[in-house]
Enzyme design. Structure first.
Site, PDB file in Angstrom:
ATOM      1  N   ARG A 149      76.603  82.788  20.273  1.00  0.00           N
ATOM      2  CA  ARG A 149      75.448  84.021  20.100  1.00  0.00           C
ATOM      3  C   ARG A 149      75.642  84.870  21.454  1.00  0.00           C
ATOM      4  O   ARG A 149      75.962  84.238  22.244  1.00  0.00           O
ATOM      5  CB  ARG A 149      74.260  83.402  19.971  1.00  0.00           C
ATOM      6  CG  ARG A 149      73.618  82.366  18.732  1.00  0.00           C
ATOM      7  CD  ARG A 149      72.482  81.915  18.584  1.00  0.00           C
ATOM      8  NE  ARG A 149      72.178  81.146  17.450  1.00  0.00           N
ATOM      9  CZ  ARG A 149      72.305  79.719  17.686  1.00  0.00           C
ATOM     10  NH1 ARG A 149      72.810  78.947  18.770  1.00  0.00           N
ATOM     11  NH2 ARG A 149      72.022  79.082  16.342  1.00  0.00           N
ATOM     12  N   LYS A 173      69.578  77.902  20.731  1.00  0.00           N
ATOM     13  CA  LYS A 173      68.309  78.014  20.420  1.00  0.00           C
ATOM     14  C   LYS A 173      67.486  76.665  20.751  1.00  0.00           C
ATOM     15  O   LYS A 173      67.923  75.581  20.362  1.00  0.00           O
ATOM     16  CB  LYS A 173      68.141  78.519  18.739  1.00  0.00           C
ATOM     17  CG  LYS A 173      68.296  79.811  18.469  1.00  0.00           C
ATOM     18  CD  LYS A 173      68.360  79.917  17.022  1.00  0.00           C
ATOM     19  CE  LYS A 173      68.637  81.557  16.941  1.00  0.00           C
ATOM     20  NZ  LYS A 173      68.154  81.841  15.330  1.00  0.00           N
ATOM     21  N   HIS A 245      77.578  89.492  17.116  1.00  0.00           N
ATOM     22  CA  HIS A 245      77.355  88.836  16.040  1.00  0.00           C
ATOM     23  C   HIS A 245      78.425  88.749  15.330  1.00  0.00           C
ATOM     24  O   HIS A 245      78.973  87.663  14.507  1.00  0.00           O
ATOM     25  CB  HIS A 245      75.941  88.791  15.168  1.00  0.00           C
ATOM     26  CG  HIS A 245      75.733  88.065  14.358  1.00  0.00           C
ATOM     27  ND1 HIS A 245      75.347  86.587  14.601  1.00  0.00           N
ATOM     28  CD2 HIS A 245      75.957  87.849  12.986  1.00  0.00           C
ATOM     29  CE1 HIS A 245      75.245  85.757  13.423  1.00  0.00           C
ATOM     30  NE2 HIS A 245      75.534  86.704  12.649  1.00  0.00           N
ATOM     31  N   ARG A 248      81.085  86.240  16.007  1.00  0.00           N
ATOM     32  CA  ARG A 248      80.529  84.837  15.545  1.00  0.00           C
ATOM     33  C   ARG A 248      80.749  84.670  14.025  1.00  0.00           C
ATOM     34  O   ARG A 248      81.152  83.629  13.417  1.00  0.00           O
ATOM     35  CB  ARG A 248      79.095  84.589  15.959  1.00  0.00           C
ATOM     36  CG  ARG A 248      78.318  83.580  15.538  1.00  0.00           C
ATOM     37  CD  ARG A 248      77.131  83.336  16.400  1.00  0.00           C
ATOM     38  NE  ARG A 248      76.184  82.564  15.682  1.00  0.00           N
ATOM     39  CZ  ARG A 248      76.127  81.194  16.088  1.00  0.00           C
ATOM     40  NH1 ARG A 248      76.755  80.647  16.875  1.00  0.00           N
ATOM     41  NH2 ARG A 248      74.999  80.302  15.401  1.00  0.00           N
ATOM     42  N   HIS A 271      73.871  75.349  14.349  1.00  0.00           N
ATOM     43  CA  HIS A 271      72.979  75.273  13.498  1.00  0.00           C
ATOM     44  C   HIS A 271      72.356  74.095  13.049  1.00  0.00           C
ATOM     45  O   HIS A 271      72.875  72.998  12.809  1.00  0.00           O
ATOM     46  CB  HIS A 271      73.451  75.874  12.037  1.00  0.00           C
ATOM     47  CG  HIS A 271      74.060  77.644  11.822  1.00  0.00           C
ATOM     48  ND1 HIS A 271      75.055  77.860  11.121  1.00  0.00           N
ATOM     49  CD2 HIS A 271      73.741  78.306  12.837  1.00  0.00           C
ATOM     50  CE1 HIS A 271      75.206  79.255  11.319  1.00  0.00           C
ATOM     51  NE2 HIS A 271      74.178  79.643  12.157  1.00  0.00           N
ATOM     52  N   TYR A 280      77.961  81.835   5.584  1.00  0.00           N
ATOM     53  CA  TYR A 280      79.431  82.256   6.273  1.00  0.00           C
ATOM     54  C   TYR A 280      80.533  81.969   5.074  1.00  0.00           C
ATOM     55  O   TYR A 280      81.468  82.382   5.343  1.00  0.00           O
ATOM     56  CB  TYR A 280      79.668  81.615   7.422  1.00  0.00           C
ATOM     57  CG  TYR A 280      78.936  81.866   8.627  1.00  0.00           C
ATOM     58  CD1 TYR A 280      79.016  82.832   9.386  1.00  0.00           C
ATOM     59  CD2 TYR A 280      77.644  81.316   8.691  1.00  0.00           C
ATOM     60  CE1 TYR A 280      78.296  83.287  10.372  1.00  0.00           C
ATOM     61  CE2 TYR A 280      76.889  81.589  10.179  1.00  0.00           C
ATOM     62  CZ  TYR A 280      77.127  82.796  10.754  1.00  0.00           C
ATOM     63  OH  TYR A 280      76.264  83.362  11.569  1.00  0.00           O
TER      64      TYR A 280
END
Length: 299
Positions: A149, A173, A245, A248, A271, A280
């Site tokens: 990210r 995150k 992004h 990514r 994730h 994806y």
């Protein structure tokens, strides 16, 4: 129970028991504040411990009419559900009014995928005679090689580079750390930037450990990374809508189309849910057809 006490307790719960990052806590707080605002407009005013499912549905209709998109509505509903789970745990309420609250159907728009030629052209357009050129090349190589990210890229620390074993440690995150493999081209570009260019910068106090710095010796902002990529895309006449992004997304797409295990990709992307990784897998029809022919027992 009044809203201020409920929200204050909820914030403490998120911080102490859920160990969420400050940004995540603030996002939850903003969403519950919207519910409080709506509740305060009703007659009679609604309280957090007496609100009903129908009233929560009314709130979702209200934010929808304000122009909030389905993905944002879904996020708010998730926050409301967490808030009422907390109230249940604290015995403030006996039944959970949000249990049957449904999120709107959302269609995720998949970003463009960069071809290998696109990436080669973007990197070839970088002026390596300028000090920032070597930095920008390293940025693009690391984004594509590691699937980071943009916030993970700008927060990357020298102390978290383990280039001798081909890994970098990333803070994602919720301040969660993970190890991500780094490829040969990215490692080479990173070493040139660190050993031949960055060493000559006058680095600001407190910024010494950041990998990517601007000309003033401070770590790069997210906005600057966006600008670097947009300028390069314009320079080569790339018509795709791209951002950090996109690298990514391309990283994940090539891995999955190449046969990588979905859970391995989930781990590398950081994730929490495999469902997030599954967006994806927009593989082309021919790839899907050949996969089914090869692996399905009745094909």
């Amino acid at each position: 129970m009044d809203w201020q006490s409920a929200i204050k307790g909820f914030k403490s719960y998120l911080k102490l028991e859920k160990s969420l990052a400050e940004n995540s806590i603030m996002a939850y707080e903003r969403d519950i504040e919207k519910l409080y605002q709506y509740s305060d407009m009703q007659e009679p005013k609604l309280k957090p411990d007496t609100i009903t499912l129908n009233e929560l549905r009314g709130f979702i209709v209200w934010v929808s009419e304000l122009g909030m998109i389905p993905t944002s509505q879904a996020r708010i509903i998730s926050g409301i559900k967490t808030f009422y789970k907390y109230l249940m745990m604290e015995d403030v309420i006996k039944t959970n009014p949000s249990e049957l609250l449904e999120a709107p159907k959302t269609r995720r728009k998949l970003p463009d995928v960069l071809t290998i030629v696109d990436i080669d052209n973007l990197i070839a357009a970088i002026d390596l005679s300028k000090p920032e050129g070597q930095r920008n090349k390293a940025i693009l190589e690391v984004l594509f090689s590691c699937g980071l990210r943009v916030s993970e890229l700008t927060g990357l620390k020298i102390s978290n580079l383990y280039l001798d074993i081909d890994f970098v440690k990333v803070t994602g995150k919720g301040s969660k750390e993970r190890l991500v493999p780094i490829g040969g081209e990215a490692k080479k570009a990173l070493k040139i930037w660190l050993e031949q260019v960055r060493v000559h910068l006058d680095i600001k106090k407190g910024e010494e450990d950041y990998v990517f710095l601007n000309r003033r010796g401070a770590h790069l902002t997210r906005e600057m990374v966006f600008i670097i990529i947009k300028r390069l895309a314009a320079q080569i006449g790339l018509k795709k809508q791209i951002s950090p992004h996109t690298f990514r997304h391309s990283f994940a797409t090539y891995l999955i189309e190449g046969g990588a295990d979905l859970r391995a990709v989930q781990e590398m992307l950081g994730h929490e849910s495999i469902t997030t990784t599954e967006i994806y897998t927009h593989l082309d029809r021919e790839f899907l057809r050949s996969t089914i022919i090869e692996f399905h027992p009745r094909s």
